[in-house]
Motif scaffolding. Structure first.
Motif, PDB file in Angstrom:
ATOM      1  N   LEU A  29      72.465  39.355  67.725  1.00  0.00           N
ATOM      2  CA  LEU A  29      72.572  37.938  67.380  1.00  0.00           C
ATOM      3  C   LEU A  29      72.207  37.071  68.578  1.00  0.00           C
ATOM      4  CD1 LEU A  29      75.853  37.743  65.230  1.00  0.00           C
ATOM      5  CD2 LEU A  29      73.533  38.410  64.557  1.00  0.00           C
ATOM      6  N   THR A  47      69.007  34.373  68.734  1.00  0.00           N
ATOM      7  CA  THR A  47      69.259  32.930  68.836  1.00  0.00           C
ATOM      8  C   THR A  47      69.159  32.393  70.251  1.00  0.00           C
ATOM      9  OG1 THR A  47      71.647  33.266  69.104  1.00  0.00           O
ATOM     10  CG2 THR A  47      70.796  33.062  66.847  1.00  0.00           C
ATOM     11  N   LEU A  80      78.166  31.165  68.223  1.00  0.00           N
ATOM     12  CA  LEU A  80      77.639  31.619  66.936  1.00  0.00           C
ATOM     13  C   LEU A  80      78.737  31.903  65.920  1.00  0.00           C
ATOM     14  CD1 LEU A  80      74.945  34.111  68.324  1.00  0.00           C
ATOM     15  CD2 LEU A  80      74.621  31.734  67.617  1.00  0.00           C
ATOM     16  N   TRP A  92      80.788  33.945  60.888  1.00  0.00           N
ATOM     17  CA  TRP A  92      79.599  33.833  61.733  1.00  0.00           C
ATOM     18  C   TRP A  92      78.663  32.783  61.141  1.00  0.00           C
ATOM     19  CZ3 TRP A  92      79.377  35.985  66.377  1.00  0.00           C
ATOM     20  CH2 TRP A  92      80.152  37.113  66.650  1.00  0.00           C
ATOM     21  N   TRP A 139      75.503  32.324  62.708  1.00  0.00           N
ATOM     22  CA  TRP A 139      74.347  32.576  63.573  1.00  0.00           C
ATOM     23  C   TRP A 139      73.018  32.217  62.918  1.00  0.00           C
ATOM     24  CZ3 TRP A 139      70.755  36.302  62.063  1.00  0.00           C
ATOM     25  CH2 TRP A 139      71.150  37.183  61.046  1.00  0.00           C
TER      26      TRP A 139
END
Length: 638
Positions: free
Chosen positions: A231, A235, A242, A250, A252
């Motif tokens: 993740l 990102t 996130l 989450w 994210w």
């Protein structure tokens, strides 16, 4: 170059190049009079890590020296035991090519030190900082495909890493795979019970699983940390950014700079699920989901090394080549069924002219022909033969055909014995574990489980499985779960428990008649082909939904998975023979017959594929170039 003093109490540890004694504390500088520490790489609750030179090497070799420190309350004997247990653990784990090797163990007056192999290259955290942006889906797929097998390895040795994060994943120069480093937080477990005991809370904030933060790390905790690492790579944001505390979820995907495939998002969501029962339990389970989700690793590095930052990158490896080694031309003979002997030396074909034929797999030479029935002169088929299998011992073959006959042929005496089966045309055959029971599919929808190795006193009628409403078209065995899988014209897949033959599940989701079946030898996934040309995968986690992984322009006629589990072969009505790599490498080979593919099978070593076709040929395909294609005219075996 600075020479670093390893005395924890030294007020000024930096010394000049080539210094042998610390100017501040007077202690010796080279560790064990051999390893000269030059740079502090990191430090934590368990010790310090230095970049060092092994002065005994010619030239001096770069290595990593880890200095162990312990809590003040630990007894000296306990500290020594823990140190040597960790050294033994690292010596074992370091045999994996993606884990730094342990080079030396030092327990002396200067302290306790572990010397490990130095892996050149930046870690993923450094790469992200240099790029100032997220790594993208290609990088995440590479991380998963290259590090999940490493997790499976360390978990197989009953070790939990407990500190997986971008900074502990090193990217060596291409084409070397990613390397997992820093096992200072790793924990060895001896059984199931220690996993339930509360231990020291350890790990990096944001990357540690909820149960690990409570001191109850399990193997799935590493899967969580690897998922959170992905993740971060997607990102460019720290995990704390996130996760929404207010929503307890989450978020994210809201921070993605570019869209990713839904299949990858689904895998990552399950990896980072905070509830253990809903998270993947093993690295192998994640790999299996990746394999069947259509996620493939591209043919170039997922991210550039610093020297390649301005280029498009070099291929990570050439695609495996499947080539025709030789072919048998059989005028007037079409082989409908195919089997390869357990030792891989012979093939048997079920032929439309009523014969069953044996061939040498190495050169295509005819070995023997079990001829069509000639009235009262011995056993033999009276019509088209549909299916043939070798016995597990390789001492006989069994064939079945449109004449409703099931015949066992001895390979020692070349004689046949008709087995009494009351049913319509025999359409499919398969051996059920433990290997002494033959599954027989018939045209009236019945399946017979026939124990062939009974003594004369034990002879009994076969079990009859009655649920299909039309012809049974294919049989396959899931050895992992002891299931017989059957498919039929009634557009159903049925799963039967072995050895009882009890129907355990019916899958009615297929939208077309099933024409071919195969089961993966390792993860138990069921692969089906149908009249529409669709190839679908059915998993036990979600058995009612089949994932379409291939669409052929004509009906699928045959399926086979290599014993290694690496390749899926798909035969189609239009003569196309497709090989799909199942290890996420994105390799696909397209081979060709002139007419419909009738049967396919891999040799036990998975390096040869044999196919038969309505074009009256048997073709032998090999992995990698071994010989120029050539044709053999084989008429003497008729």
């Amino acid at each position: 170059m600075t020479t670093f003093c390893t005395n924890p109490a030294c007020p000024q540890p930096n010394n000049g190049d080539r210094a042998r004694v610390c100017t501040a504390c007077g202690g010796p500088l080279p560790v064990a009079d051999r390893y000269c520490c030059q740079q502090l790489l990191g430090q934590g609750g368990f010790g310090r890590t230095y970049l060092a030179l092994d002065e005994r090497g010619q030239p001096p070799a770069v290595c990593v020296v880890k200095q162990m420190t312990w809590a003040g309350g630990d007894e000296r004997g306990e500290r020594r035991d823990r140190f040597h247990r960790e050294a033994d653990r690292l010596a074992t784990l370091g045999q994996h090519p993606q884990i730094p090797a342990l080079l030396d163990v030092i327990d002396g007056a200067q302290g306790q030190f572990l010397v490990q192999e130095y892996i050149p290259g930046p870690n993923l955290d450094q790469l992200m900082q240099k790029a100032s942006e997220s790594g993208g889906e290609a990088l995440v797929q590479r991380v998963l495909y290259e590090l999940l097998p490493v997790l499976a390895y360390i978990h197989g040795h009953r070790v939990i890493h407990r500190d997986i994060k971008p900074a502990n994943i090193v990217a060596p120069p291409a084409p070397q795979p990613l390397v997992l480093v820093d096992f200072g937080s790793a924990k060895a477990v001896s059984g199931a019970e220690p996993l339930k005991q509360t231990a020291t809370v350890i790990g990096s904030a944001g990357y540690a699983a909820p149960e690990q933060a409570l001191g109850k790390a399990v193997f799935a905790s590493d899967i969580f940390s690897l998922g959170v690492t992905c993740l971060h790579l997607l990102t460019g944001l720290h995990p704390f950014d996130l996760y929404s505390v207010s929503d307890d979820a989450w978020v994210w995907q809201s921070y993605l700079t570019s869209a990713i495939s839904p299949a990858l998002a689904r895998v990552l969501d399950r990896m980072v699920n905070r509830r253990l029962p809903e998270r993947y339990g093993t690295a192998q389970a994640v790999l299996a989901d990746l394999r069947w989700s259509g996620l493939v690793l591209g043919d170039r590095p997922a991210f550039p090394t610093p020297a390649q930052a301005q280029s498009s990158g070099q291929p990570r490896g050439a695609a495996p080549v499947w080539e025709q080694r030789f072919a048998l031309s059989l005028p007037g003979i079409v082989a409908n069924g195919l089997a390869i002997s357990p030792n891989g030396r012979a093939i048997a074909t079920a032929c439309a002219d009523g014969t069953v034929r044996l061939w040498d797999c190495t050169n295509g030479a005819a070995i023997h022909t079990f001829r069509r029935s000639l009235g009262l002169l011995g056993p033999g088929h009276r019509g088209v033969v549909n299916a043939v299998v070798f016995t597990p011992a390789g001492d006989a073959i069994v064939s079945g055909g449109e004449d409703s006959q099931l015949i066992r042929w001895s390979l020692e005496t070349y004689t046949g014995q008709q087995l009494p089966v009351s049913g319509w045309q025999i359409s499919a055959l398969a051996w059920a574990p433990p290997g002494d029971t033959l599954a027989v599919g018939s045209g009236d929808g019945r399946i017979y489980l026939w124990p062939l190795d009974q003594s004369a006193e034990q002879k009994s009628s076969p079990k009859t499985l009655v649920h299909h409403q039309d012809r049974v078209t294919a049989l396959a065995v899931n050895g992992r779960d002891n299931l017989l899988v059957s498919g039929g014209r009634d557009r159903t897949l049925r799963l039967w428990s072995l050895p009882s033959g009890r129907l355990s599940r019916t899958l009615s989701a297929p939208a077309a008649a099933i024409t071919a079946l195969a089961c993966h030898p390792h993860d138990g996934s069921i692969v089906s082909g149908d009249q529409r040309g669709h190839v679908q995968v059915w998993r036990s986690e979600n058995p009612e939904v089949g994932l379409v992984i291939h669409r052929a322009p004509s009906p699928v006629t045959a399926l086979a998975i290599s014993p290694s589990g690496d390749w899926l072969a798909i035969g189609a009505e239009d003569g196309q023979l497709t090989l799909m790599n199942l290890q996420g490498l994105g390799f696909t080979a397209a081979l060709r017959h002139a007419w419909s593919v009738r049967a396919i099978a891999f040799t036990p070593d998975s390096r040869m594929l044999v196919s038969t076709s309505a074009d009256e040929t048997i073709r032998f395909w090999c992995l990698a170039a071994t010989a120029a294609p050539r044709e053999f005219q084989k008429t003497d075996g008729r």
